[in-house]
Design a protein around this motif. Sequence first.
Motif, PDB file in Angstrom:
ATOM      1  N   MET A 108      -6.158   7.682   5.180  1.00  0.00           N
ATOM      2  CA  MET A 108      -7.013   7.261   4.071  1.00  0.00           C
ATOM      3  C   MET A 108      -7.808   6.001   4.386  1.00  0.00           C
ATOM      4  O   MET A 108      -8.375   5.386   3.493  1.00  0.00           O
ATOM      5  CB  MET A 108      -6.176   6.972   2.830  1.00  0.00           C
ATOM      6  CG  MET A 108      -5.020   7.888   2.671  1.00  0.00           C
ATOM      7  SD  MET A 108      -4.938   8.540   1.038  1.00  0.00           S
ATOM      8  CE  MET A 108      -3.413   9.440   1.118  1.00  0.00           C
ATOM      9  N   SER A 145       0.587   5.997   3.174  1.00  0.00           N
ATOM     10  CA  SER A 145      -0.864   5.790   3.008  1.00  0.00           C
ATOM     11  C   SER A 145      -1.655   6.164   4.260  1.00  0.00           C
ATOM     12  O   SER A 145      -2.620   5.490   4.612  1.00  0.00           O
ATOM     13  CB  SER A 145      -1.184   4.327   2.679  1.00  0.00           C
ATOM     14  OG  SER A 145      -0.471   3.882   1.578  1.00  0.00           O
ATOM     15  N   SER A 151       0.839  -1.194   0.000  1.00  0.00           N
ATOM     16  CA  SER A 151       0.000   0.000   0.000  1.00  0.00           C
ATOM     17  C   SER A 151       0.882   1.255   0.000  1.00  0.00           C
ATOM     18  O   SER A 151       0.634   2.210  -0.727  1.00  0.00           O
ATOM     19  CB  SER A 151      -0.900  -0.006   1.242  1.00  0.00           C
ATOM     20  OG  SER A 151      -1.556   1.215   1.362  1.00  0.00           O
ATOM     21  N   ALA A 152       1.912   1.214   0.847  1.00  0.00           N
ATOM     22  CA  ALA A 152       2.743   2.414   1.004  1.00  0.00           C
ATOM     23  C   ALA A 152       3.580   2.724  -0.242  1.00  0.00           C
ATOM     24  O   ALA A 152       3.638   3.861  -0.704  1.00  0.00           O
ATOM     25  CB  ALA A 152       3.653   2.215   2.212  1.00  0.00           C
ATOM     26  N   GLY A 184       4.405   3.282  -3.759  1.00  0.00           N
ATOM     27  CA  GLY A 184       3.586   3.570  -4.947  1.00  0.00           C
ATOM     28  C   GLY A 184       4.152   4.745  -5.703  1.00  0.00           C
ATOM     29  O   GLY A 184       5.345   5.054  -5.619  1.00  0.00           O
ATOM     30  N   LEU A 185       3.262   5.425  -6.408  1.00  0.00           N
ATOM     31  CA  LEU A 185       3.705   6.535  -7.242  1.00  0.00           C
ATOM     32  C   LEU A 185       4.361   7.636  -6.405  1.00  0.00           C
ATOM     33  O   LEU A 185       5.234   8.348  -6.873  1.00  0.00           O
ATOM     34  CB  LEU A 185       2.508   7.087  -8.006  1.00  0.00           C
ATOM     35  CG  LEU A 185       1.885   6.041  -8.949  1.00  0.00           C
ATOM     36  CD1 LEU A 185       0.473   6.408  -9.316  1.00  0.00           C
ATOM     37  CD2 LEU A 185       2.743   5.872 -10.186  1.00  0.00           C
ATOM     38  N   GLY A 186       3.908   7.756  -5.157  1.00  0.00           N
ATOM     39  CA  GLY A 186       4.475   8.772  -4.261  1.00  0.00           C
ATOM     40  C   GLY A 186       5.977   8.579  -4.100  1.00  0.00           C
ATOM     41  O   GLY A 186       6.735   9.551  -4.021  1.00  0.00           O
ATOM     42  N   ASN A 187       6.423   7.342  -4.034  1.00  0.00           N
ATOM     43  CA  ASN A 187       7.856   7.076  -3.873  1.00  0.00           C
ATOM     44  C   ASN A 187       8.614   7.362  -5.165  1.00  0.00           C
ATOM     45  O   ASN A 187       9.764   7.735  -5.155  1.00  0.00           O
ATOM     46  CB  ASN A 187       8.117   5.597  -3.548  1.00  0.00           C
ATOM     47  CG  ASN A 187       7.368   5.140  -2.337  1.00  0.00           C
ATOM     48  OD1 ASN A 187       6.153   5.255  -2.283  1.00  0.00           O
ATOM     49  ND2 ASN A 187       8.072   4.627  -1.362  1.00  0.00           N
ATOM     50  N   SER A 201      -5.135  -1.451  -2.021  1.00  0.00           N
ATOM     51  CA  SER A 201      -5.428  -1.136  -0.613  1.00  0.00           C
ATOM     52  C   SER A 201      -6.528  -0.088  -0.511  1.00  0.00           C
ATOM     53  O   SER A 201      -7.291  -0.063   0.450  1.00  0.00           O
ATOM     54  CB  SER A 201      -4.163  -0.673   0.119  1.00  0.00           C
ATOM     55  OG  SER A 201      -3.793   0.622  -0.293  1.00  0.00           O
ATOM     56  N   LEU A 202      -6.621   0.778  -1.509  1.00  0.00           N
ATOM     57  CA  LEU A 202      -7.684   1.789  -1.499  1.00  0.00           C
ATOM     58  C   LEU A 202      -9.042   1.127  -1.722  1.00  0.00           C
ATOM     59  O   LEU A 202     -10.022   1.440  -1.046  1.00  0.00           O
ATOM     60  CB  LEU A 202      -7.440   2.827  -2.597  1.00  0.00           C
ATOM     61  CG  LEU A 202      -6.228   3.749  -2.387  1.00  0.00           C
ATOM     62  CD1 LEU A 202      -5.846   4.463  -3.671  1.00  0.00           C
ATOM     63  CD2 LEU A 202      -6.522   4.758  -1.288  1.00  0.00           C
ATOM     64  N   TYR A 211      -6.106   7.975  -8.853  1.00  0.00           N
ATOM     65  CA  TYR A 211      -4.862   7.179  -8.797  1.00  0.00           C
ATOM     66  C   TYR A 211      -4.872   6.144  -9.926  1.00  0.00           C
ATOM     67  O   TYR A 211      -3.848   5.851 -10.534  1.00  0.00           O
ATOM     68  CB  TYR A 211      -4.798   6.487  -7.439  1.00  0.00           C
ATOM     69  CG  TYR A 211      -3.410   6.084  -6.971  1.00  0.00           C
ATOM     70  CD1 TYR A 211      -2.557   6.991  -6.353  1.00  0.00           C
ATOM     71  CD2 TYR A 211      -2.949   4.780  -7.127  1.00  0.00           C
ATOM     72  CE1 TYR A 211      -1.300   6.625  -5.902  1.00  0.00           C
ATOM     73  CE2 TYR A 211      -1.692   4.396  -6.676  1.00  0.00           C
ATOM     74  CZ  TYR A 211      -0.880   5.329  -6.059  1.00  0.00           C
ATOM     75  OH  TYR A 211       0.366   4.953  -5.618  1.00  0.00           O
ATOM     76  N   TYR A 259       1.676  10.813   2.882  1.00  0.00           N
ATOM     77  CA  TYR A 259       1.133  10.280   1.629  1.00  0.00           C
ATOM     78  C   TYR A 259       1.801   8.944   1.322  1.00  0.00           C
ATOM     79  O   TYR A 259       1.159   7.969   0.946  1.00  0.00           O
ATOM     80  CB  TYR A 259       1.387  11.283   0.491  1.00  0.00           C
ATOM     81  CG  TYR A 259       0.764  10.858  -0.812  1.00  0.00           C
ATOM     82  CD1 TYR A 259      -0.582  11.118  -1.063  1.00  0.00           C
ATOM     83  CD2 TYR A 259       1.502  10.172  -1.775  1.00  0.00           C
ATOM     84  CE1 TYR A 259      -1.168  10.717  -2.248  1.00  0.00           C
ATOM     85  CE2 TYR A 259       0.917   9.766  -2.961  1.00  0.00           C
ATOM     86  CZ  TYR A 259      -0.419  10.044  -3.193  1.00  0.00           C
ATOM     87  OH  TYR A 259      -1.007   9.633  -4.358  1.00  0.00           O
ATOM     88  N   SER A 260       3.115   8.928   1.503  1.00  0.00           N
ATOM     89  CA  SER A 260       3.863   7.733   1.128  1.00  0.00           C
ATOM     90  C   SER A 260       3.485   6.543   2.018  1.00  0.00           C
ATOM     91  O   SER A 260       3.497   5.402   1.553  1.00  0.00           O
ATOM     92  CB  SER A 260       5.359   8.025   1.224  1.00  0.00           C
ATOM     93  OG  SER A 260       6.077   7.001   0.611  1.00  0.00           O
TER      94      SER A 260
HETATM   95  N1  PFF Z   1       1.205   5.459  -0.554  1.00  0.00           N
HETATM   96  C1  PFF Z   1       0.915   5.510  -1.950  1.00  0.00           C
HETATM   97  C2  PFF Z   1       2.052   6.131  -2.711  1.00  0.00           C
HETATM   98  O1  PFF Z   1       3.056   6.521  -2.114  1.00  0.00           O
HETATM   99  O2  PFF Z   1       1.939   6.243  -3.911  1.00  0.00           O
HETATM  100  C3  PFF Z   1      -0.341   6.265  -2.259  1.00  0.00           C
HETATM  101  C4  PFF Z   1      -1.500   5.808  -1.487  1.00  0.00           C
HETATM  102  C5  PFF Z   1      -1.925   4.506  -1.502  1.00  0.00           C
HETATM  103  C6  PFF Z   1      -2.107   6.670  -0.674  1.00  0.00           C
HETATM  104  C7  PFF Z   1      -2.945   4.062  -0.701  1.00  0.00           C
HETATM  105  C8  PFF Z   1      -3.128   6.235   0.114  1.00  0.00           C
HETATM  106  C9  PFF Z   1      -3.532   4.941   0.114  1.00  0.00           C
HETATM  107  F1  PFF Z   1      -4.504   4.567   0.889  1.00  0.00           F
END
Ligand code: PFF
Length: 445
Positions: free
Chosen positions: A233, A230, A22-23, A25-28, A329-330, A106, A227-228
Amino acid sequence: MAALKRESFGGRVAVILAMAGSAIGLGNIWRFPYMVGEHGGAAFIVVYVLCTLIVSLPVFLSEVVIGRRSRSNASQAFSRLSSGSRFWKAAGVLSIAIPLIIASYYSVIGGWSLDFFFKSCTMTFVKTAPTQVSSIFDSIVSSGFENVSMHLLFLFLCAVIVAGGVRSGIEKFSKVTLPLLFILIVVIAIYSISLPGASKGVSYLFKPDFSQLTPRSFAFALGQSFYSLSLGMGAIITYGSYVKKDENLLAASSGTAISDLLFAILAGFAIMPAVFAAGIEPGAGPGLIFKSVPYIFSTMSSSLPVLSAVISALFFFAIVIAAMTSCISLLEVGAAFLVEKFSLKRPLAVAILYLLCGGAGVLCALKSSVFDGFDYLCSNILLLLLAFLVVIFVGWVMKKEDVEDEVTNSRTIRQADKLFPVIYFLIKWIAPAAVLLIFISNFIL
Ligand code: PFF
């Protein structure tokens, strides 16, 4: 409500892999490397790690505590633990709505990644002149059909995994894909660092420059770390509800945060050296991975066309997987809610979510103002609001003994027992104050 038999993750490794899925993702991939470069390189990483340790990890732990203690979906978790208070019921509604809004846009980005993966396989970047390559992304974004169909396909793939269930869908998928993701990013990073001129990218990322640290950097570091991981949310509350009673929550939370940070740094190594080797200015957002990176593959294609195509396919495959495990995870937040609240069968619940997020995502794919609006609303306002409510709930509404019971497994984990006073102080005082500060700084800095 009839007591439902709840599924759970198999063990510590499964918990960490699912949460890390979940953590990571695109944020990283697109935000972290750029932020590090912009805010003083290694100096920012130090701030990021401090913010994660002092604020994000306590928030993360709070979400897992709410999940496991209530053993219910994110919406009902608050009301169960607060004996049905109206206010906390409303917080529960928020924790279902936010992930659905995020999943809508997303999955549009997930669709672009999938599209770029297909394009890599058909050697599109290799065949396109470097000066033309950035127009590929622009044409996808402006084309209604391609954009929408890739978004729907991406969301469909995620929905299939969620429909498979917690153990045989989500857990199995993350057990296979997360290790693969780490291998892929290491391979790409090694390749990227070996390019001529790559060292500039490495120093952009890691040369510490403390003079570039400003109060804004702290707000950015915290926002990025939330954000990274998660947070705010409902996703970690939901995954937390699948963690078994004898699992060590502190270890699982720290394991997730460490994997997430490690992946973000590896993504920095994979992307920035190549960006500098190609002589491109790094930028944040979709442009970094969908314009700059294909440019690199296009420029190297004259000498090594096959290698260029293979690396680009691996690169976008990695992004697709990272985005999928996050989007899964969303969706799971809503799926758990529909299954438990309305006793729906999982596939039906997932089909409803697919229609909802798919429909809203189509709007995002067709209108960039809707896309930007959803992103702004969630990342800058709702996420922080829910994270704030989470720490207030655990620090001020739940009984301290109950929180301690969860964190220390009824005082059977020695280390957690010793650390508990510090952790509780962070949850009760420091985390709410920090979340408020970032919230305010978003508007005034
Ligand atoms: N953590 C994910 C990222 O870094 O791209 C984005 C994300 C996923 C945010 C799931 C929230 C979430 F519930």
